[in-house]
Motif scaffolding. Structure first.
Motif, PDB file in Angstrom:
ATOM      1  N   ALA A 175      28.700  35.357  63.370  1.00 62.29           N
ATOM      2  CA  ALA A 175      27.879  34.898  62.248  1.00 62.29           C
ATOM      3  C   ALA A 175      26.603  35.729  62.136  1.00 62.29           C
ATOM      4  N   ILE A 176      25.941  35.968  63.252  1.00 58.28           N
ATOM      5  CA  ILE A 176      24.700  36.757  63.247  1.00 58.28           C
ATOM      6  C   ILE A 176      24.984  38.179  62.782  1.00 58.28           C
ATOM      7  N   GLU A 177      26.092  38.733  63.233  1.00 61.78           N
ATOM      8  CA  GLU A 177      26.469  40.086  62.811  1.00 61.78           C
ATOM      9  C   GLU A 177      26.676  40.140  61.289  1.00 61.78           C
ATOM     10  N   ASN A 178      27.372  39.171  60.733  1.00 63.23           N
ATOM     11  CA  ASN A 178      27.610  39.133  59.286  1.00 63.23           C
ATOM     12  C   ASN A 178      26.317  38.912  58.497  1.00 63.23           C
ATOM     13  N   ILE A 179      25.450  38.056  59.005  1.00 62.74           N
ATOM     14  CA  ILE A 179      24.164  37.816  58.344  1.00 62.74           C
ATOM     15  C   ILE A 179      23.328  39.095  58.362  1.00 62.74           C
ATOM     16  N   SER A 180      23.291  39.761  59.498  1.00 62.30           N
ATOM     17  CA  SER A 180      22.533  41.005  59.616  1.00 62.30           C
ATOM     18  C   SER A 180      23.101  42.080  58.698  1.00 62.30           C
ATOM     19  N   LYS A 181      24.414  42.141  58.605  1.00 65.11           N
ATOM     20  CA  LYS A 181      25.050  43.123  57.719  1.00 65.11           C
ATOM     21  C   LYS A 181      24.686  42.855  56.258  1.00 65.11           C
ATOM     22  N   GLU A 182      24.716  41.564  55.863  1.00 63.07           N
ATOM     23  CA  GLU A 182      24.315  41.186  54.503  1.00 63.07           C
ATOM     24  C   GLU A 182      22.897  41.622  54.212  1.00 63.07           C
ATOM     25  N   GLU A 183      21.991  41.371  55.178  1.00 61.50           N
ATOM     26  CA  GLU A 183      20.593  41.729  54.998  1.00 61.50           C
ATOM     27  C   GLU A 183      20.428  43.245  54.896  1.00 61.50           C
ATOM     28  N   TYR A 184      21.199  43.970  55.697  1.00 59.43           N
ATOM     29  CA  TYR A 184      21.134  45.431  55.690  1.00 59.43           C
ATOM     30  C   TYR A 184      21.701  45.996  54.384  1.00 59.43           C
ATOM     31  N   ASP A 185      22.835  45.425  53.941  1.00 59.65           N
ATOM     32  CA  ASP A 185      23.475  45.898  52.707  1.00 59.65           C
ATOM     33  C   ASP A 185      22.705  45.477  51.460  1.00 59.65           C
ATOM     34  N   GLY A 186      22.050  44.313  51.554  1.00 63.81           N
ATOM     35  CA  GLY A 186      21.374  43.745  50.390  1.00 63.81           C
ATOM     36  C   GLY A 186      20.064  44.365  50.151  1.00 63.81           C
TER      37      GLY A 186
END
Length: 186
Positions: A175-186
């Motif tokens: 979950a943390i990895e996906n949240i971090s990826k969203e923040e990085y991509d967004g």
């Protein structure tokens, strides 16, 4: 769509919203000061058909969840995110304002909280993940609650909620990895 479990809601308007979304029976708590008669009804419902608790995403809603969990263990809990439960003119937050689709999705994702569970997720893990004690931690907790379908919680209650829903360290890390990826991509 008909469900077997009885849904516990706060009031009449919530029952109306549930009935718009699906065919289900409800028990209304009539606010956060749940009396023993209502708790006995919930206990009987849990023994006979099962219960899903669906309360407003606010402090009184959490208080109701805690009271029910204390008196009637083993109930499922469903969560609606605050943004999906806002009145269209900003006049309050509640299950009654959620769309039928949001209500059905929340009920589909309901799960049991286990008060006696243990976890290998530590407070240090929460700090390292930016979930407590830092800038943007509230927003990250909101995203985590959405991703794991455990609802929003404040920093003090997050660890307890992760334990109660038996979130594994691997699922937490994902979950943390996906949240971090969203923040990085967004």
């Amino acid at each position: 769509m008909k469900i077997k479990e009885i849904i516990v809601v706060e009031g009449k308007d919530d029952t109306v919203a549930i009935k718009r979304a699906l065919d289900a029976d409800t028990i209304e708590t009539n606010g956060s000061a749940i009396n023993m008669v209502t708790l006995e009804k919930i206990k009987l419902a849990q023994e006979t058909r099962g219960v899903i608790v669906l309360t407003d995403p606010d402090y009184p809603g959490q208080k109701i969840r805690n009271t029910i969990s204390e008196h009637v263990p083993g109930c499922k809990h469903a969560f609606i995110e605050k943004h999906a439960a806002l009145h269209k003119y900003g006049k309050g937050v509640g299950v009654e304002h959620a769309s039928p689709e949001v209500i059905r999705a929340a009920l589909k994702d309901s799960h049991v909280m286990n008060e006696e569970a243990v976890s290998d997720i530590t407070q240090d893990d929460l700090i390292t993940a930016g979930l407590i004690g830092g800038a943007g931690s509230r927003e990250r907790r909101e995203k985590l609650g959405q991703y794991l379908k455990i609802g929003y919680t404040n920093g003090k209650q997050l660890h307890k909620r992760l334990i109660m829903f038996q979130i594994s360290k691997a699922k937490f890390a994902e979950a943390i990895e996906n949240i971090s990826k969203e923040e990085y991509d967004g």
